[in-house]
Design a protein around this motif. Structure first.
Motif, PDB file in Angstrom:
ATOM      1  N   ILE A   1       0.854  -1.179   0.000  1.00  0.00           N
ATOM      2  CA  ILE A   1       0.000   0.000   0.000  1.00  0.00           C
ATOM      3  C   ILE A   1       0.897   1.238   0.000  1.00  0.00           C
ATOM      4  CG2 ILE A   1      -1.825   1.250   1.205  1.00  0.00           C
ATOM      5  CD1 ILE A   1      -2.648  -1.516   0.247  1.00  0.00           C
ATOM      6  N   GLU A   2       0.653   2.167  -0.922  1.00  0.00           N
ATOM      7  CA  GLU A   2       1.435   3.411  -0.955  1.00  0.00           C
ATOM      8  C   GLU A   2       0.850   4.395   0.058  1.00  0.00           C
ATOM      9  OE1 GLU A   2       3.347   6.649  -4.080  1.00  0.00           O
ATOM     10  OE2 GLU A   2       1.762   5.295  -4.779  1.00  0.00           O
ATOM     11  N   ILE A   3       1.674   4.801   1.010  1.00  0.00           N
ATOM     12  CA  ILE A   3       1.237   5.709   2.071  1.00  0.00           C
ATOM     13  C   ILE A   3       2.266   6.828   2.213  1.00  0.00           C
ATOM     14  CG2 ILE A   3       0.655   5.936   4.516  1.00  0.00           C
ATOM     15  CD1 ILE A   3      -0.026   2.961   4.545  1.00  0.00           C
ATOM     16  N   GLU A   4       1.799   8.069   2.242  1.00  0.00           N
ATOM     17  CA  GLU A   4       2.693   9.202   2.445  1.00  0.00           C
ATOM     18  C   GLU A   4       2.936   9.419   3.931  1.00  0.00           C
ATOM     19  OE1 GLU A   4       0.771  12.472   0.514  1.00  0.00           O
ATOM     20  OE2 GLU A   4       1.702  12.013  -1.424  1.00  0.00           O
ATOM     21  N   THR A   5       4.178   9.690   4.277  1.00  0.00           N
ATOM     22  CA  THR A   5       4.544  10.004   5.659  1.00  0.00           C
ATOM     23  C   THR A   5       4.952  11.471   5.740  1.00  0.00           C
ATOM     24  OG1 THR A   5       6.789   9.197   5.222  1.00  0.00           O
ATOM     25  CG2 THR A   5       5.221   7.648   6.218  1.00  0.00           C
ATOM     26  N   PRO A   6       4.974  12.058   6.947  1.00  0.00           N
ATOM     27  CA  PRO A   6       5.205  13.505   7.067  1.00  0.00           C
ATOM     28  C   PRO A   6       6.571  13.961   6.545  1.00  0.00           C
ATOM     29  CG  PRO A   6       4.246  12.641   9.084  1.00  0.00           C
ATOM     30  CD  PRO A   6       4.601  11.453   8.235  1.00  0.00           C
ATOM     31  N   ILE A   7       6.574  15.169   5.967  1.00  0.00           N
ATOM     32  CA  ILE A   7       7.826  15.835   5.601  1.00  0.00           C
ATOM     33  C   ILE A   7       8.326  16.666   6.775  1.00  0.00           C
ATOM     34  CG2 ILE A   7       8.825  17.631   4.116  1.00  0.00           C
ATOM     35  CD1 ILE A   7       8.539  14.985   2.714  1.00  0.00           C
ATOM     36  N   LEU A   8       7.420  17.293   7.508  1.00  0.00           N
ATOM     37  CA  LEU A   8       7.787  18.015   8.729  1.00  0.00           C
ATOM     38  C   LEU A   8       7.681  17.040   9.894  1.00  0.00           C
ATOM     39  CD1 LEU A   8       5.901  21.397   8.171  1.00  0.00           C
ATOM     40  CD2 LEU A   8       8.337  20.926   7.861  1.00  0.00           C
ATOM     41  N   ALA A   9       8.804  16.748  10.511  1.00  0.00           N
ATOM     42  CA  ALA A   9       8.839  15.714  11.547  1.00  0.00           C
ATOM     43  C   ALA A   9       9.713  16.172  12.709  1.00  0.00           C
ATOM     44  CB  ALA A   9       9.366  14.409  10.961  1.00  0.00           C
ATOM     45  N   ARG A  10       9.845  15.298  13.681  1.00  0.00           N
ATOM     46  CA  ARG A  10      10.674  15.573  14.852  1.00  0.00           C
ATOM     47  C   ARG A  10      12.126  15.241  14.541  1.00  0.00           C
ATOM     48  NH1 ARG A  10       9.935  15.597  20.495  1.00  0.00           N
ATOM     49  NH2 ARG A  10      11.782  14.889  21.657  1.00  0.00           N
ATOM     50  N   SER A  11      13.048  16.068  15.014  1.00  0.00           N
ATOM     51  CA  SER A  11      14.468  15.783  14.835  1.00  0.00           C
ATOM     52  C   SER A  11      14.876  14.625  15.727  1.00  0.00           C
ATOM     53  CB  SER A  11      15.307  17.023  15.183  1.00  0.00           C
ATOM     54  OG  SER A  11      16.683  16.735  15.053  1.00  0.00           O
ATOM     55  N   THR A  12      15.530  13.626  15.125  1.00  0.00           N
ATOM     56  CA  THR A  12      16.031  12.463  15.875  1.00  0.00           C
ATOM     57  C   THR A  12      17.499  12.287  15.514  1.00  0.00           C
ATOM     58  OG1 THR A  12      15.236  11.022  14.111  1.00  0.00           O
ATOM     59  CG2 THR A  12      13.802  11.308  16.011  1.00  0.00           C
ATOM     60  N   PRO A  13      18.400  13.054  16.137  1.00  0.00           N
ATOM     61  CA  PRO A  13      19.808  13.111  15.708  1.00  0.00           C
ATOM     62  C   PRO A  13      20.596  11.847  16.018  1.00  0.00           C
ATOM     63  CG  PRO A  13      19.496  14.405  17.701  1.00  0.00           C
ATOM     64  CD  PRO A  13      18.141  13.923  17.292  1.00  0.00           C
ATOM     65  N   GLU A  14      20.411  10.832  15.208  1.00  0.00           N
ATOM     66  CA  GLU A  14      21.254   9.630  15.232  1.00  0.00           C
ATOM     67  C   GLU A  14      21.561   9.302  13.781  1.00  0.00           C
ATOM     68  OE1 GLU A  14      22.815   7.385  17.226  1.00  0.00           O
ATOM     69  OE2 GLU A  14      22.448   8.630  18.984  1.00  0.00           O
ATOM     70  N   GLY A  15      22.668   9.784  13.250  1.00  0.00           N
ATOM     71  CA  GLY A  15      23.000   9.568  11.851  1.00  0.00           C
ATOM     72  C   GLY A  15      23.518  10.851  11.238  1.00  0.00           C
ATOM     73  N   ALA A  16      23.107  11.132   9.995  1.00  0.00           N
ATOM     74  CA  ALA A  16      23.523  12.356   9.318  1.00  0.00           C
ATOM     75  C   ALA A  16      22.832  13.558   9.972  1.00  0.00           C
ATOM     76  CB  ALA A  16      23.192  12.273   7.835  1.00  0.00           C
ATOM     77  N   ARG A  17      23.303  14.755   9.629  1.00  0.00           N
ATOM     78  CA  ARG A  17      22.707  15.969  10.179  1.00  0.00           C
ATOM     79  C   ARG A  17      21.346  16.229   9.555  1.00  0.00           C
ATOM     80  NH1 ARG A  17      28.134  17.169   9.612  1.00  0.00           N
ATOM     81  NH2 ARG A  17      27.766  17.835   7.461  1.00  0.00           N
ATOM     82  N   ASP A  18      20.425  16.717  10.390  1.00  0.00           N
ATOM     83  CA  ASP A  18      19.093  17.061   9.920  1.00  0.00           C
ATOM     84  C   ASP A  18      19.083  18.456   9.292  1.00  0.00           C
ATOM     85  OD1 ASP A  18      17.773  14.751  10.811  1.00  0.00           O
ATOM     86  OD2 ASP A  18      17.453  15.584  12.814  1.00  0.00           O
ATOM     87  N   TYR A  19      18.208  18.642   8.310  1.00  0.00           N
ATOM     88  CA  TYR A  19      17.814  19.988   7.896  1.00  0.00           C
ATOM     89  C   TYR A  19      16.687  20.423   8.824  1.00  0.00           C
ATOM     90  CZ  TYR A  19      20.463  20.199   3.525  1.00  0.00           C
ATOM     91  OH  TYR A  19      21.467  20.263   2.598  1.00  0.00           O
ATOM     92  N   LEU A  20      16.857  21.568   9.476  1.00  0.00           N
ATOM     93  CA  LEU A  20      15.892  22.036  10.468  1.00  0.00           C
ATOM     94  C   LEU A  20      15.006  23.135   9.887  1.00  0.00           C
ATOM     95  CD1 LEU A  20      18.220  22.173  13.602  1.00  0.00           C
ATOM     96  CD2 LEU A  20      16.662  20.343  12.909  1.00  0.00           C
ATOM     97  N   VAL A  21      13.730  23.128  10.299  1.00  0.00           N
ATOM     98  CA  VAL A  21      12.752  24.126   9.861  1.00  0.00           C
ATOM     99  C   VAL A  21      12.169  24.791  11.108  1.00  0.00           C
ATOM    100  CG1 VAL A  21      10.606  24.528   8.596  1.00  0.00           C
ATOM    101  CG2 VAL A  21      12.180  22.721   7.842  1.00  0.00           C
ATOM    102  N   PRO A  22      12.431  26.090  11.314  1.00  0.00           N
ATOM    103  CA  PRO A  22      11.929  26.746  12.529  1.00  0.00           C
ATOM    104  C   PRO A  22      10.412  26.895  12.505  1.00  0.00           C
ATOM    105  CG  PRO A  22      12.930  28.347  11.051  1.00  0.00           C
ATOM    106  CD  PRO A  22      13.205  26.998  10.460  1.00  0.00           C
ATOM    107  N   SER A  23       9.812  26.815  13.684  1.00  0.00           N
ATOM    108  CA  SER A  23       8.364  26.962  13.809  1.00  0.00           C
ATOM    109  C   SER A  23       8.021  28.424  14.103  1.00  0.00           C
ATOM    110  CB  SER A  23       7.836  26.066  14.935  1.00  0.00           C
ATOM    111  OG  SER A  23       6.494  26.389  15.236  1.00  0.00           O
ATOM    112  N   ARG A  24       7.111  28.991  13.328  1.00  0.00           N
ATOM    113  CA  ARG A  24       6.650  30.366  13.585  1.00  0.00           C
ATOM    114  C   ARG A  24       5.739  30.407  14.806  1.00  0.00           C
ATOM    115  NH1 ARG A  24       1.937  32.715  12.690  1.00  0.00           N
ATOM    116  NH2 ARG A  24       1.208  30.944  11.443  1.00  0.00           N
TER     117      ARG A  24
END
Length: 585
Positions: free
Chosen positions: A156-179
């Protein structure tokens, strides 16, 4: 606007047909009373002939003008074998200049000599080149085949969120500030990892997604900061289940896109075997020249350089290349010496050559006659064979020899074209030691299951623990990574502890995920297939930017839109952000 067919679809069987075509002018040739225009659209190029009654109407037309042409398909007096439509041309009867165009700042042709940075600046024009349009269409076809195959297999094709919680285990995250919540941040997903595992807990059983992913990491030729993967996860299966699904998918993709039949099942090797035989965990199997271990031949040697390495549990390894001795002079061998010293910290590179039945080389003199004979016998040396030897600790010697294997295969043109060799690499190390963090870290990610027989060594000897992680390698490229996941809460807690992550810290990062483990988590596993790398191999290019519509440079810049860019202070104030260290232009 009206058109009857694509320009590149016309063939000799269409002779006599009345057609209406639309496209861009790719080339114009004026032969007095006749004008020839190559008209290009997405399907290809066809030659339009304007006779003396029509030539006046296109006298001001230049490259990249858009024309609508009505005419008759006729047989060419002399066919052009370089064009798919080369047996025919269209004799124009009517023409409309749909739009004019300024002189393009880049050369719009497959064999363009324009440098890449300029082409990236005008990418919307660069994408008119037939080779790039062909790549974009190929990428589309791969996605369509994937959807069809996985749908037929019950995914089943299911879309998952693009805006998610940072879980820093691995490569660096791209961060998006919340207004709305100043001081808090979303993270763009490095992969849908946690969400697809949650979908298994939710009972979806088989999931897939053609997912956009983002990693803030240093770039390489085969990577971009944002990329796409064919993401797959399934419940109630093991490695064999996952492998069979992926193999069927690959067979369908290769057959339906480039008409290549793949082997029924792919080769499997453990990570340890790969490193010993190829010096790499992504070996190219299209050619041989495997690493050969000579250590046992020199355990009692009087040649102290080799003897000391053997005594220190090192490895004396070599790669052999047939009929290559005369292709590497002393100067060429010195370049290889520099290559392994500076690139891999190897102490030295020794060599042997078989020349007219006599063994020569940098280590011939210190070896005994018996040792030289043993080397010749083990390697089956013949005239003009070249042997490159490195004696060092395995973590240095094996990767250095593996890199020599690849370099010489390219230099000696040993790699066959249009051959596709897949390899499953299994049993990766569970952990790797981070000197920077002074702790063991997850080599794959912390949700990967360890081999059952190694669980008891999670704390006593973490460096010896193997995981149920696997990669699929194609012609030297890592095509996908995946693993069987941990589904037992107690084991997940042990793995967190083994990498120095307290349960308090783990709950802070993954609390919602750990809570889900309490409600019946099925055994599950999956993969993330790198779409760009797959299409890159299918397209026969080694540049990942050739298969991405709007790529960035190696320095992560979008030259076309000039991104990333500076934003207004007012925008930053709304987000509660102040820039403390601004890079100088």
């Amino acid at each position: 606007m009206e058109r009857t067919c694509g320009n590149g679809t016309l063939r000799i069987s269409d002779e006599g047909r009345e057609v209406t075509l639309i496209g861009w002018v790719a080339k114009r040739r004026n032969l007095g009373s006749l004008v020839f225009i190559d008209l290009r659209d997405r399907s290809g190029i066809v030659q339009i002939t304007f006779d003396e009654t029509m030539a006046e109407k296109v006298k001001d037309v230049r490259n990249e003008y858009i024309l609508q042409v009505k005419g008759t398909v006729v047989k060419r007096s002399a066919a052009n074998p370089k064009m798919a439509t080369g047996e025919i041309e269209v004799l124009a009867k009517e023409v409309v200049i749909v739009n004019s165009a300024e002189t393009a700042p880049i050369e719009i042709a497959d064999d363009s000599s324009t440098n890449e940075d300029t082409r990236l600046k005008y990418r919307y024009l660069d994408l008119r080149r037939p080779v790039l349009q062909k790549n974009m269409i190929l990428r589309h076809k791969v996605c369509m085949v994937a959807r069809k195959v996985l749908d037929e297999k019950g995914f089943i094709e299911i879309e998952t969120p693009i805006l998610a919680r940072s879980t820093p285990e691995g490569a660096r995250d791209y961060l998006v500030p919340s207004r709305i919540y100043n001081g808090k941040f979303w993270a763009l997903p490095q992969s849908p990892q946690i969400y697809k595992q949650l979908l298994m807990i939710s009972g979806m059983e088989k999931y897939f997604q053609i997912a956009r992913c983002f990693r803030d990491e240093d770039l390489r030729a085969d990577r971009q900061p944002e990329f796409t993967q064919i993401d797959i996860e399934m419940s109630f299966g093991d490695e064999d289940t996952v492998f069979a699904t992926v193999e069927d998918l690959m067979k369908a993709i290769f057959k339906e896109t480039i008409n290549v039949d793949l082997e029924d099942r792919f080769v499997r090797l453990t990570w340890d075997e790969c490193m010993k035989r190829y010096g790499s965990d992504k070996p190219d199997l299209r050619y041989g020249n495997e690493i050969i271990d000579l250590t046992d031949l020199f355990r009692e040697s009087e040649f102290q350089v080799f003897r000391s390495v053997a005594d220190a549990n090192g490895v004396i390894g070599c790669v052999k290349f047939e009929n290559a001795a005369d292709k590497y002079s002393r100067k060429g061998l010195d370049k290889l010496q520099d290559f392994v010293k500076h690139g891999f910290r190897a102490k030295a590179l020794a060599y042997l050559k078989m020349e007219n039945g006599t063994l020569t080389g940098s280590v011939v003199k210190p070896l005994s006659d018996a040792e030289k004979q043993a080397v010749c016998d083990k390697l089956g040396l013949k005239d003009n064979d070249l042997v490159l030897i490195i004696a060092d600790q395995p973590k240095i010697a094996l990767p250095a020899l593996g890199a020599l294997r690849v370099r010489l295969a390219h230099e000696l043109e040993l790699i066959p074209e249009n051959v596709y060799k897949f390899l499953w690499v299994t049993d990766f190390p569970m952990f790797e030691y981070s000197e920077e963090e002074n702790r063991w870290v997850a080599a794959h990610h912390p949700f990967t299951a360890p081999k059952e027989e190694d669980v008891e060594r999670l704390f006593s000897d973490p460096g010896s623990v193997s995981s149920r992680a696997y990669d699929l390698v194609l012609n030297g490229y890592e095509l996908l990574s995946g693993s069987i996941r941990i589904h037992d809460q107690e084991l997940q807690e042990k793995v967190f502890e083994a990498i120095g992550l307290t349960m308090e810290k783990a709950r802070e990062r993954f609390g919602f995920f750990l809570d889900a483990f309490r409600y019946g988590t099925p055994p599950h596993g999956g993969v993330g297939i790198g779409l760009e790398r797959l299409v890159m191999v299918l397209a026969g290019t080694d540049n990942i930017r050739d298969v991405v519509a709007f790529p960035t440079t190696n320095s992560s810049l979008d030259l076309m839109s000039d991104a990333p860019n500076v934003v207004d202070k007012a925008q930053l104030d709304i987000l509660g952000i102040e820039i403390s260290n601004k890079d100088k232009d």
